[in-house]
Motif scaffolding. Structure first.
Motif, PDB file in Angstrom:
ATOM      1  N   ALA A   1      26.082  85.388 -34.926  1.00  0.00           N
ATOM      2  CA  ALA A   1      25.552  84.150 -35.491  1.00  0.00           C
ATOM      3  C   ALA A   1      24.425  84.434 -36.475  1.00  0.00           C
ATOM      4  CB  ALA A   1      25.046  83.243 -34.380  1.00  0.00           C
ATOM      5  N   SER A   2      24.355  83.591 -37.491  1.00  0.00           N
ATOM      6  CA  SER A   2      23.212  83.618 -38.398  1.00  0.00           C
ATOM      7  C   SER A   2      22.596  82.223 -38.369  1.00  0.00           C
ATOM      8  CB  SER A   2      23.638  83.995 -39.819  1.00  0.00           C
ATOM      9  OG  SER A   2      24.619  83.113 -40.301  1.00  0.00           O
ATOM     10  N   GLU A   3      21.318  82.185 -38.120  1.00  0.00           N
ATOM     11  CA  GLU A   3      20.557  80.944 -38.004  1.00  0.00           C
ATOM     12  C   GLU A   3      20.895  80.205 -36.701  1.00  0.00           C
ATOM     13  OE1 GLU A   3      21.085  78.674 -41.561  1.00  0.00           O
ATOM     14  OE2 GLU A   3      19.965  80.096 -42.794  1.00  0.00           O
ATOM     15  N   GLY A   4      20.025  79.283 -36.345  1.00  0.00           N
ATOM     16  CA  GLY A   4      20.233  78.488 -35.144  1.00  0.00           C
ATOM     17  C   GLY A   4      19.313  78.900 -34.012  1.00  0.00           C
ATOM     18  N   GLN A   5      19.072  77.962 -33.115  1.00  0.00           N
ATOM     19  CA  GLN A   5      18.167  78.195 -31.973  1.00  0.00           C
ATOM     20  C   GLN A   5      18.872  77.823 -30.673  1.00  0.00           C
ATOM     21  OE1 GLN A   5      14.369  79.008 -31.706  1.00  0.00           O
ATOM     22  NE2 GLN A   5      15.438  79.467 -29.773  1.00  0.00           N
ATOM     23  N   LEU A   6      18.937  78.766 -29.754  1.00  0.00           N
ATOM     24  CA  LEU A   6      19.416  78.517 -28.401  1.00  0.00           C
ATOM     25  C   LEU A   6      18.315  78.876 -27.414  1.00  0.00           C
ATOM     26  CD1 LEU A   6      23.050  79.996 -28.510  1.00  0.00           C
ATOM     27  CD2 LEU A   6      22.370  77.597 -28.700  1.00  0.00           C
ATOM     28  N   PHE A   7      18.474  78.377 -26.185  1.00  0.00           N
ATOM     29  CA  PHE A   7      17.504  78.669 -25.131  1.00  0.00           C
ATOM     30  C   PHE A   7      18.240  79.130 -23.873  1.00  0.00           C
ATOM     31  CE2 PHE A   7      15.401  75.662 -27.945  1.00  0.00           C
ATOM     32  CZ  PHE A   7      14.150  76.258 -28.122  1.00  0.00           C
ATOM     33  N   THR A   8      17.560  79.946 -23.110  1.00  0.00           N
ATOM     34  CA  THR A   8      18.163  80.515 -21.912  1.00  0.00           C
ATOM     35  C   THR A   8      18.548  79.449 -20.898  1.00  0.00           C
ATOM     36  OG1 THR A   8      16.855  82.525 -22.262  1.00  0.00           O
ATOM     37  CG2 THR A   8      17.805  82.229 -20.085  1.00  0.00           C
ATOM     38  N   ASP A   9      17.817  78.336 -20.862  1.00  0.00           N
ATOM     39  CA  ASP A   9      18.136  77.298 -19.875  1.00  0.00           C
ATOM     40  C   ASP A   9      19.458  76.587 -20.174  1.00  0.00           C
ATOM     41  OD1 ASP A   9      17.417  75.725 -22.056  1.00  0.00           O
ATOM     42  OD2 ASP A   9      15.840  74.623 -21.017  1.00  0.00           O
ATOM     43  N   GLN A  10      20.111  76.909 -21.310  1.00  0.00           N
ATOM     44  CA  GLN A  10      21.404  76.322 -21.642  1.00  0.00           C
ATOM     45  C   GLN A  10      22.571  77.050 -20.970  1.00  0.00           C
ATOM     46  OE1 GLN A  10      20.232  76.220 -26.147  1.00  0.00           O
ATOM     47  NE2 GLN A  10      21.884  74.741 -25.897  1.00  0.00           N
ATOM     48  N   ILE A  11      22.307  78.195 -20.376  1.00  0.00           N
ATOM     49  CA  ILE A  11      23.398  79.003 -19.839  1.00  0.00           C
ATOM     50  C   ILE A  11      24.025  78.351 -18.617  1.00  0.00           C
ATOM     51  CG2 ILE A  11      23.949  81.211 -18.735  1.00  0.00           C
ATOM     52  CD1 ILE A  11      21.857  82.466 -20.662  1.00  0.00           C
ATOM     53  N   ALA A  12      23.215  77.912 -17.652  1.00  0.00           N
ATOM     54  CA  ALA A  12      23.766  77.286 -16.443  1.00  0.00           C
ATOM     55  C   ALA A  12      24.599  76.048 -16.760  1.00  0.00           C
ATOM     56  CB  ALA A  12      22.643  76.951 -15.456  1.00  0.00           C
ATOM     57  N   PRO A  13      24.115  75.121 -17.590  1.00  0.00           N
ATOM     58  CA  PRO A  13      24.960  73.982 -17.932  1.00  0.00           C
ATOM     59  C   PRO A  13      26.229  74.361 -18.688  1.00  0.00           C
ATOM     60  CG  PRO A  13      22.789  73.780 -18.966  1.00  0.00           C
ATOM     61  CD  PRO A  13      22.743  74.971 -18.097  1.00  0.00           C
ATOM     62  N   THR A  14      26.180  75.482 -19.419  1.00  0.00           N
ATOM     63  CA  THR A  14      27.380  75.961 -20.106  1.00  0.00           C
ATOM     64  C   THR A  14      28.421  76.430 -19.099  1.00  0.00           C
ATOM     65  OG1 THR A  14      26.048  76.641 -22.016  1.00  0.00           O
ATOM     66  CG2 THR A  14      28.262  77.584 -21.827  1.00  0.00           C
ATOM     67  N   VAL A  15      27.968  77.173 -18.075  1.00  0.00           N
ATOM     68  CA  VAL A  15      28.873  77.589 -17.000  1.00  0.00           C
ATOM     69  C   VAL A  15      29.471  76.363 -16.322  1.00  0.00           C
ATOM     70  CG1 VAL A  15      29.019  78.756 -14.761  1.00  0.00           C
ATOM     71  CG2 VAL A  15      27.662  79.772 -16.615  1.00  0.00           C
ATOM     72  N   ALA A  16      28.623  75.390 -16.033  1.00  0.00           N
ATOM     73  CA  ALA A  16      29.081  74.167 -15.374  1.00  0.00           C
ATOM     74  C   ALA A  16      30.121  73.440 -16.221  1.00  0.00           C
ATOM     75  CB  ALA A  16      27.896  73.254 -15.079  1.00  0.00           C
ATOM     76  N   LYS A  17      29.909  73.390 -17.513  1.00  0.00           N
ATOM     77  CA  LYS A  17      30.851  72.707 -18.405  1.00  0.00           C
ATOM     78  C   LYS A  17      32.205  73.412 -18.414  1.00  0.00           C
ATOM     79  CE  LYS A  17      31.487  71.077 -23.146  1.00  0.00           C
ATOM     80  NZ  LYS A  17      30.903  70.988 -24.520  1.00  0.00           N
ATOM     81  N   ILE A  18      32.196  74.730 -18.490  1.00  0.00           N
ATOM     82  CA  ILE A  18      33.444  75.485 -18.508  1.00  0.00           C
ATOM     83  C   ILE A  18      34.248  75.228 -17.237  1.00  0.00           C
ATOM     84  CG2 ILE A  18      34.426  77.822 -18.423  1.00  0.00           C
ATOM     85  CD1 ILE A  18      32.090  78.700 -20.246  1.00  0.00           C
ATOM     86  N   LEU A  19      33.536  75.154 -16.099  1.00  0.00           N
ATOM     87  CA  LEU A  19      34.194  74.979 -14.806  1.00  0.00           C
ATOM     88  C   LEU A  19      34.406  73.513 -14.433  1.00  0.00           C
ATOM     89  CD1 LEU A  19      32.301  77.708 -12.737  1.00  0.00           C
ATOM     90  CD2 LEU A  19      34.553  77.890 -13.817  1.00  0.00           C
ATOM     91  N   ASN A  20      33.975  72.602 -15.316  1.00  0.00           N
ATOM     92  CA  ASN A  20      34.079  71.158 -15.042  1.00  0.00           C
ATOM     93  C   ASN A  20      33.339  70.767 -13.765  1.00  0.00           C
ATOM     94  OD1 ASN A  20      35.693  70.334 -17.302  1.00  0.00           O
ATOM     95  ND2 ASN A  20      37.447  71.317 -16.311  1.00  0.00           N
ATOM     96  N   LEU A  21      32.186  71.379 -13.558  1.00  0.00           N
ATOM     97  CA  LEU A  21      31.357  71.054 -12.403  1.00  0.00           C
ATOM     98  C   LEU A  21      30.522  69.812 -12.688  1.00  0.00           C
ATOM     99  CD1 LEU A  21      29.915  74.548 -11.399  1.00  0.00           C
ATOM    100  CD2 LEU A  21      31.496  73.165 -10.041  1.00  0.00           C
ATOM    101  N   LYS A  22      30.389  68.974 -11.700  1.00  0.00           N
ATOM    102  CA  LYS A  22      29.502  67.822 -11.813  1.00  0.00           C
ATOM    103  C   LYS A  22      28.092  68.276 -11.497  1.00  0.00           C
ATOM    104  CE  LYS A  22      32.976  64.358 -10.556  1.00  0.00           C
ATOM    105  NZ  LYS A  22      33.345  63.286  -9.582  1.00  0.00           N
ATOM    106  N   ILE A  23      27.190  68.077 -12.446  1.00  0.00           N
ATOM    107  CA  ILE A  23      25.804  68.485 -12.244  1.00  0.00           C
ATOM    108  C   ILE A  23      24.879  67.290 -12.434  1.00  0.00           C
ATOM    109  CG2 ILE A  23      26.151  70.896 -12.897  1.00  0.00           C
ATOM    110  CD1 ILE A  23      25.063  70.217 -15.659  1.00  0.00           C
ATOM    111  N   ASP A  24      23.737  67.371 -11.804  1.00  0.00           N
ATOM    112  CA  ASP A  24      22.707  66.351 -11.955  1.00  0.00           C
ATOM    113  C   ASP A  24      21.865  66.714 -13.171  1.00  0.00           C
ATOM    114  OD1 ASP A  24      20.530  64.640 -11.791  1.00  0.00           O
ATOM    115  OD2 ASP A  24      20.405  64.750  -9.602  1.00  0.00           O
ATOM    116  N   SER A  25      21.919  65.899 -14.200  1.00  0.00           N
ATOM    117  CA  SER A  25      21.192  66.208 -15.437  1.00  0.00           C
ATOM    118  C   SER A  25      19.685  66.272 -15.220  1.00  0.00           C
ATOM    119  CB  SER A  25      21.525  65.173 -16.520  1.00  0.00           C
ATOM    120  OG  SER A  25      21.155  63.872 -16.095  1.00  0.00           O
ATOM    121  N   ARG A  26      19.205  65.698 -14.123  1.00  0.00           N
ATOM    122  CA  ARG A  26      17.774  65.806 -13.819  1.00  0.00           C
ATOM    123  C   ARG A  26      17.423  67.228 -13.382  1.00  0.00           C
ATOM    124  NH1 ARG A  26      17.534  61.041  -9.537  1.00  0.00           N
ATOM    125  NH2 ARG A  26      19.470  62.147  -9.017  1.00  0.00           N
ATOM    126  N   ASN A  27      18.395  67.905 -12.785  1.00  0.00           N
ATOM    127  CA  ASN A  27      18.175  69.290 -12.354  1.00  0.00           C
ATOM    128  C   ASN A  27      18.539  70.296 -13.440  1.00  0.00           C
ATOM    129  OD1 ASN A  27      17.337  68.435  -9.805  1.00  0.00           O
ATOM    130  ND2 ASN A  27      19.423  68.436  -8.995  1.00  0.00           N
TER     131      ASN A  27
END
Length: 361
Positions: free
Chosen positions: A326-352
């Motif tokens: 990638a060139s340019e753009g900003q990501l954060f480490t806290d995006q990894i867990a929700p990404t895993v959840a999205k791939i697996l179609n896990l229901k997560i609490d957005s507050r957590n």
């Protein structure tokens, strides 16, 4: 009577086959971390300043092994799987020289807070400010999966560092964790029995971190036997060799870890259960310093070390656009867990897990 039994057995076999086929259709995730590996090493290869510093004990050997004609060649020599496979078929984020940034959101910038952020999807500076063996109050994506109907008992974790049972909170989550010098348990194959026998016969370099070769093969044997849907593998040597000021061993360990990841990828691409439906997400828990000055020492990290908040992410799998580096753009480490959840179609609490998943085009 015999005909009835045969019919029942046939129906059971058919049902079992259908379940396995359905499971194989659902996505799988291998989440992999390399402890304390800098973005500079991933994207530019051997650090010439460190190669020429007192941290290197055999400059000629490292030069022959890791120095090519350009930085691009150097990084391929250090991490061939990353640059011959992931860069060609997946996505790599965090080359700050090209404007691609990945940052931690916790301010501690060491291991337990970093792994909590990766696994739970949020920083928790108020409660996690040390590497002490305290059970994590935060719920990780591993625990969310293991407590779901779809992934119950289909989650596992393997780590070189012995703090991971506490980070994952194995007692509450029910996730089986093999970490530190823990033996494999349950019905074991011959290789697992052998690994149990020899892991403490090998040199004990650090009492709290076993050599990654054992973590890798414990994980691989478990994966082959049980086919978990969500696997977490944490390699740990790199950070400890860096803390010890052993640049030679740090580099060789990074090369070995790249080969371990390649080994897992090659396995899943040749296994009917995992082939073409398995994602690899690879990252690190923190960065580290760049040089020899006290506030930027390569051996260290933490809130007082410049650049320790800079990390990186690599992603490989089906339906992933092969966009490479990638060139340019900003990501954060806290995006990894929700990404895993999205791939697996896990229901997560957005507050957590409030962060947005990474956009996987």
């Amino acid at each position: 009577m015999k005909l009835l039994l045969r019919t029942l057995l046939l129906l059971l076999l058919l049902a079992s086959t259908q379940v396995i086929a359905q499971e194989a259709k659902n996505s799988n995730v291998f989440l992999i971390t390399l402890d304390g590996v800098r973005w500079q090493d991933v994207f530019t290869g051997v650090d010439m300043n460190l190669l020429n510093s007192d941290y290197t004990h055999n400059k000629d050997e490292l030069t022959k092994k890791f120095v090519g004609k350009s930085k691009n060649e150097n990084r391929k020599m250090l991490m061939p799987f990353f640059w011959n496979t992931i860069a060609e078929e997946g996505q790599l984020y965090g080359n700050r020289n090209k404007g691609s940034k990945v940052n931690l959101t916790n301010t501690m910038l060491f291991s337990y807070p970093g792994y909590n952020e990766i696994l739970s999807g949020k920083a928790d500076d108020a409660n996690i400010d040390s590497n002490d063996k305290n059970y994590n109050e935060n719920v990780t994506v591993l625990e969310v999966a293991n407590k779901s109907e779809t992934f119950k008992d289909r989650v596992a974790a393997f780590a070189s560092w012995d703090v991971f049972p506490f980070i994952i909170n194995d007692k509450r989550s029910g996730v089986p964790v093999n970490a530190g010098y823990m033996d494999a348990v349950g019905v074991l194959n011959e290789k697992e029995k052998f690994l149990n026998e020899i892991q403490r016969q090998a040199p004990i370099v650090w009492e709290s971190v076993r050599l990654d070769v054992f973590t890798h093969h414990f994980a691989k044997e478990y994966i082959k036997k049980n086919h978990p849907k969500l696997v977490y593998v944490s390699y740990g040597e790199t950070d400890d060799f860096a803390h010890d000021g052993q640049f030679d061993f740090y580099m060789k360990s990074l090369l070995n870890t790249d080969a371990f990841i390649a080994d897992l990828w090659n396995y899943v691409q040749n296994d009917d259960f995992y082939k073409d439906n398995t994602y690899f997400i690879i990252t690190t828990d923190h960065g580290r310093g760049e040089g020899v000055q006290e506030d930027s020492k390569w051996t260290g990290h933490g809130s007082n070390v410049k650049g320790a908040e800079h990390t990186w992410i690599a992603i490989l799998g089906p339906n992933i656009e092969a966009s490479g580096e990638a060139s340019e753009g900003q990501l954060f480490t806290d995006q990894i867990a929700p990404t895993v959840a999205k791939i697996l179609n896990l229901k997560i609490d957005s507050r957590n897990m409030p962060a947005k998943p990474i956009s996987l085009k």
